[in-house]
Design a protein around this motif. Structure first.
Motif, mmCIF file in Angstrom:
data_model
loop_
_atom_site.group_PDB
_atom_site.id
_atom_site.type_symbol
_atom_site.label_atom_id
_atom_site.label_comp_id
_atom_site.label_asym_id
_atom_site.label_seq_id
_atom_site.Cartn_x
_atom_site.Cartn_y
_atom_site.Cartn_z
ATOM 1 N N LEU A 159 0.823 -1.195 0.000
ATOM 2 C CA LEU A 159 0.000 0.000 0.000
ATOM 3 C C LEU A 159 0.869 1.262 0.000
ATOM 4 C CD1 LEU A 159 -2.891 1.075 0.124
ATOM 5 C CD2 LEU A 159 -2.728 1.008 2.598
ATOM 6 N N MET A 160 1.928 1.264 0.782
ATOM 7 C CA MET A 160 2.829 2.414 0.842
ATOM 8 C C MET A 160 3.544 2.611 -0.497
ATOM 9 S SD MET A 160 4.307 2.107 4.743
ATOM 10 C CE MET A 160 5.818 2.877 4.330
ATOM 11 N N VAL A 161 4.002 1.554 -1.091
ATOM 12 C CA VAL A 161 4.661 1.639 -2.397
ATOM 13 C C VAL A 161 3.688 2.188 -3.434
ATOM 14 C CG1 VAL A 161 5.657 0.270 -4.272
ATOM 15 C CG2 VAL A 161 6.381 -0.137 -1.920
ATOM 16 N N GLY A 162 2.444 1.764 -3.355
ATOM 17 C CA GLY A 162 1.417 2.258 -4.277
ATOM 18 C C GLY A 162 1.205 3.755 -4.137
ATOM 19 N N PHE A 163 1.134 4.256 -2.898
ATOM 20 C CA PHE A 163 0.971 5.694 -2.672
ATOM 21 C C PHE A 163 2.163 6.478 -3.194
ATOM 22 C CE2 PHE A 163 -2.137 4.701 0.855
ATOM 23 C CZ PHE A 163 -3.224 5.289 0.205
ATOM 24 N N VAL A 164 3.347 5.991 -2.957
ATOM 25 C CA VAL A 164 4.550 6.675 -3.417
ATOM 26 C C VAL A 164 4.577 6.712 -4.949
ATOM 27 C CG1 VAL A 164 7.074 6.548 -3.521
ATOM 28 C CG2 VAL A 164 5.889 6.188 -1.341
ATOM 29 N N ALA A 165 4.225 5.609 -5.580
ATOM 30 C CA ALA A 165 4.236 5.538 -7.039
ATOM 31 C C ALA A 165 3.212 6.494 -7.641
ATOM 32 C CB ALA A 165 3.982 4.114 -7.503
ATOM 33 N N CYS A 166 2.060 6.608 -7.016
ATOM 34 C CA CYS A 166 1.020 7.494 -7.529
ATOM 35 C C CYS A 166 1.366 8.957 -7.304
ATOM 36 C CB CYS A 166 -0.319 7.191 -6.853
ATOM 37 S SG CYS A 166 -1.030 5.634 -7.394
ATOM 38 N N ASN A 167 2.163 9.243 -6.302
ATOM 39 C CA ASN A 167 2.515 10.613 -5.961
ATOM 40 C C ASN A 167 3.611 11.188 -6.851
ATOM 41 O OD1 ASN A 167 1.096 12.081 -4.185
ATOM 42 N ND2 ASN A 167 2.314 11.562 -2.391
ATOM 43 N N GLN A 168 4.371 10.341 -7.506
ATOM 44 C CA GLN A 168 5.465 10.820 -8.342
ATOM 45 C C GLN A 168 4.913 11.516 -9.577
ATOM 46 O OE1 GLN A 168 7.865 7.416 -9.157
ATOM 47 N NE2 GLN A 168 8.968 7.550 -7.227
ATOM 48 N N GLU A 169 5.585 12.604 -9.967
ATOM 49 C CA GLU A 169 5.172 13.325 -11.164
ATOM 50 C C GLU A 169 5.475 12.486 -12.396
ATOM 51 O OE1 GLU A 169 6.314 17.353 -11.846
ATOM 52 O OE2 GLU A 169 6.342 17.761 -9.700
ATOM 53 N N LYS A 170 4.544 12.549 -13.310
ATOM 54 C CA LYS A 170 4.769 11.866 -14.578
ATOM 55 C C LYS A 170 5.735 12.718 -15.386
ATOM 56 C CE LYS A 170 0.258 9.732 -14.707
ATOM 57 N NZ LYS A 170 -1.008 9.610 -15.394
ATOM 58 N N PRO A 171 6.605 12.099 -16.151
ATOM 59 C CA PRO A 171 7.522 12.891 -16.971
ATOM 60 C C PRO A 171 6.737 13.720 -17.977
ATOM 61 C CG PRO A 171 7.754 10.537 -17.440
ATOM 62 C CD PRO A 171 6.780 10.683 -16.316
ATOM 63 N N LYS A 172 7.170 14.963 -18.163
ATOM 64 C CA LYS A 172 6.498 15.831 -19.113
ATOM 65 C C LYS A 172 6.807 15.372 -20.529
ATOM 66 C CE LYS A 172 6.358 19.941 -16.272
ATOM 67 N NZ LYS A 172 6.697 21.356 -16.183
ATOM 68 N N GLU A 173 5.797 15.545 -21.381
ATOM 69 C CA GLU A 173 6.014 15.206 -22.782
ATOM 70 C C GLU A 173 6.965 16.213 -23.404
ATOM 71 O OE1 GLU A 173 2.407 14.795 -25.002
ATOM 72 O OE2 GLU A 173 1.426 13.731 -23.375
ATOM 73 N N ALA A 174 7.750 15.740 -24.320
ATOM 74 C CA ALA A 174 8.671 16.634 -25.019
ATOM 75 C C ALA A 174 7.852 17.643 -25.811
ATOM 76 C CB ALA A 174 9.564 15.834 -25.957
ATOM 77 N N PRO A 175 8.288 18.894 -25.835
ATOM 78 C CA PRO A 175 7.533 19.890 -26.603
ATOM 79 C C PRO A 175 7.514 19.519 -28.083
ATOM 80 C CG PRO A 175 9.603 20.813 -25.786
ATOM 81 C CD PRO A 175 9.480 19.441 -25.230
ATOM 82 N N VAL A 176 6.400 19.814 -28.707
ATOM 83 C CA VAL A 176 6.249 19.526 -30.122
ATOM 84 C C VAL A 176 6.998 20.607 -30.897
ATOM 85 C CG1 VAL A 176 4.569 19.253 -31.980
ATOM 86 C CG2 VAL A 176 3.989 18.507 -29.677
ATOM 87 N N SER A 177 7.687 20.212 -31.938
ATOM 88 C CA SER A 177 8.457 21.184 -32.721
ATOM 89 C C SER A 177 7.512 22.092 -33.518
ATOM 90 C CB SER A 177 9.422 20.471 -33.667
ATOM 91 O OG SER A 177 8.732 19.950 -34.777
ATOM 92 N N ILE A 178 8.007 23.259 -33.847
ATOM 93 C CA ILE A 178 7.237 24.215 -34.649
ATOM 94 C C ILE A 178 6.887 23.586 -35.997
ATOM 95 C CG2 ILE A 178 7.260 26.487 -35.750
ATOM 96 C CD1 ILE A 178 7.309 26.648 -32.678
ATOM 97 N N ASP A 179 7.841 22.898 -36.595
ATOM 98 C CA ASP A 179 7.574 22.253 -37.887
ATOM 99 C C ASP A 179 6.436 21.245 -37.784
ATOM 100 O OD1 ASP A 179 9.441 23.665 -39.399
ATOM 101 O OD2 ASP A 179 11.052 22.264 -38.926
#
Length: 136
Positions: A9-29
């Motif tokens: 249960l503790m591992v589950g809470f810690v995993a859910c609390n972590q920020e998801k990596p941000k998506e790489a910005p889409v290029s202008i092209d």
């Protein structure tokens, strides 16, 4: 078993609390290829001014003008389409007065307008075109 469930249960809470990596910005092209012009203009406006930024602005306005003129199916009124395209080509020429594609598209649109004596582009666009050296 009780300790195992508590640990799980503790591992589950810690995993859910972590920020998801941000998506790489889409290029202008990529934004331009996907006809996402408002997003492209917003991304460009956040960039530091410089030669690369000017080239991106020029490219974005030119592509947006071509989109409005030839592929935008949301606007069915031809005058609105052409006014929108002309406005984008004017922006291109403000950045690069020698952009041959923008010049040729403006001349083509003005040539079509000349065949209709009772029709012309929006007055504000006419004034900008005159300031850029186009005769109407």
């Amino acid at each position: 078993m009780k300790h195992f469930l508590l640990l799980l249960l503790m591992v589950g809470f810690v995993a859910c609390n972590q920020e998801k990596p941000k998506e790489a910005p889409v290029s202008i092209d990529t934004l331009l290829e996907q006809d996402r012009y408002e997003e492209a203009f917003a991304a460009i406006s956040e960039m530091e001014d410089g030669p690369e930024t000017s080239l991106l602005k020029e490219k974005a306005h030119l592509n947006y003008g071509l989109f409005l003129e030839y592929r935008d199916s949301d606007v069915t009124n031809m005058r609105d389409k052409m006014n929108g395209a002309l406005a984008q080509y004017v922006e291109v020429l403000k950045i690069n007065k020698d952009n041959e594609k923008a010049i040729s598209e403006i001349e083509q649109i003005l040539g079509i307008y000349s065949t209709f004596p009772d029709r012309s582009p929006d007055e504000a666009i006419v004034e900008e075109l005159k300031a850029l050296g186009f005769s109407l």
